[in-house]
Design an enzyme around this catalytic site. Structure first.
Site, PDB file in Angstrom:
ATOM      1  CE  LYS A   4      -3.851   2.144   2.518  1.00  0.00           C
ATOM      2  NZ  LYS A   4      -4.809   1.980   3.642  1.00  0.00           N
ATOM      3  CB  SER A  44      -7.510   4.326   2.259  1.00  0.00           C
ATOM      4  OG  SER A  44      -6.878   3.552   3.262  1.00  0.00           O
ATOM      5  CB  SER A  69      -8.767   1.251   4.993  1.00  0.00           C
ATOM      6  OG  SER A  69      -9.287   2.543   5.158  1.00  0.00           O
TER       7      SER A  69
END
Length: 357
Positions: free
Chosen positions: A34, A91, A115
């Protein structure tokens, strides 16, 4: 087309693949990190040590956005493989889109309000937030403990294996929980409670019907759960984690809400093994309509406040888009959450994007 890559490191991946020890548990398995994950994060270094190959970083939302349920690569929005007009969530947007498209079998993410679970639900894959402390944090124990690193994957077994490999205390976070062996998933029988609402909003009726229908054959009860809405408490605890000044009375109220809900869940888990909810209130929204869908996290973020393990798995489609079921279990019983999830999961693959074998 999907815009799930933030940065690509093809040469570095090829070089790492040439050096990998074939005897390692994840030898040669490609994965994405990420974007903006801190350097040296145990969730990354331990996957690399297990032989996995990082091919780059995946997209996430812009930092200044009020709602984080989208991805952005600096030029365009990340798209959902099921429908290019839809968001993959966030996210951990690029992670879920890449896994759903079959590009990588696993990707790392972080979860402070859903997320990992929200993008997994929107994209029809698996997202797992373990018990608070399951995965060590690069900055050590936080003040409020909302954020948990974790794994998004196509397979529940792959997610469990990767989570086991990255678990356990680290010099950066010696307070993390002990190493977590890969659990042997059980078929039950399981007693579950089901609800389509936690707070101010309820899931869309079609989403509710599909998730409730996935529990056929279970002993299901509607929970007697004295749950307090966590909106204000979560915002207070997030501010605390960010090092901002928080009024003492406001903080005490947030802690009261957390303790109340933790006790309510303890009482519930005296009666059932797990709590099941839809992961999100609706199917994926438009890729550029995230600010219209602030409450997409309504069924998720309460379990960041309490620290319970929660996993999202796909259970079918509504209007051609994936729907996720969230399974929550008692503290430390991540194995129960995964076992119940395995019993209801329906593997999905978007047209034109076969999942990796």
């Amino acid at each position: 087309m999907l815009h799930f890559i933030d940065t690509l490191d093809a040469s570095g991946a090829r070089a790492a693949a040439g050096r990998v020890d074939p005897g390692l548990p994840l030898a040669g398995v490609p994965f994405l990190i990420k974007a903006r994950t801190p350097a040296g994060s145990p969730v990354v270094t331990r996957l690399l040590a297990a032989g996995a190959i990082a091919i780059g970083t995946s997209t996430r939302a812009r930092l200044d956005a009020d709602s984080q349920t989208f991805g952005w690569n600096g030029r365009d929005f990340t798209r959902n493989p099921w429908d290019l007009s839809r968001s993959p969530g966030g996210s951990s947007a690029g992670a879920a889109a890449a896994v759903a498209a079959g590009v990588v079998p696993i990707a790392t993410g972080g979860d402070s309000a859903g997320s990992l679970r929200i993008p997994a639900s929107f994209c029809g894959v698996v997202g797992f937030k373990g018990t608070a402390g399951r995965v060590p944090r690069p900055g050590g124990r936080s003040l409020a403990g909302l954020m948990t690193s974790g794994i998004i994957g196509a397979s529940l077994e792959d997610v469990a294996t990767a989570t086991s490999l990255v678990s356990g205390p680290d010099r950066l976070d010696p307070s993390a929980l002990p190493r977590w062996p890969v659990p042997e998933l059980s078929a039950g029988p399981w007693r579950v409670a089901y609800t389509a609402t936690l707070g101010r909003h309820s899931a869309d009726p079609a989403v509710d019907r599909l998730v409730r229908g996935s529990l056929a054959g279970f002993v299901v009860q509607d929970p007697s759960l004295s749950w307090l809405a966590v909106d204000d408490a979560w915002l207070t605890l997030r501010a605390l984690d960010a090092g901002k000044d928080v009024d003492g009375a406001v903080l005490r109220e947030a802690v009261r809400v957390r303790n109340h809900n933790s006790t309510a869940l303890a009482d519930l888990f005296d009666q059932v093994d797990a709590l099941v909810t839809p992961t999100t209130l609706t199917v994926a929204h438009g890729y550029n309509r995230h600010e219209d869908n602030i409450m997409v996290c309504d069924l998720c973020w309460g379990f960041n406040v309490t620290g319970h393990p929660a996993v999202s798995v796909p259970v079918g489609l509504v209007d051609g888009l994936p729907v996720g079921a969230q399974v929550v279990a008692p503290h430390g019983r991540d194995d129960v959450a995964l076992s119940v999830a395995a019993s209801i999961m329906t593997p999905l693959s978007p047209p034109g994007f076969p999942l990796p074998g």
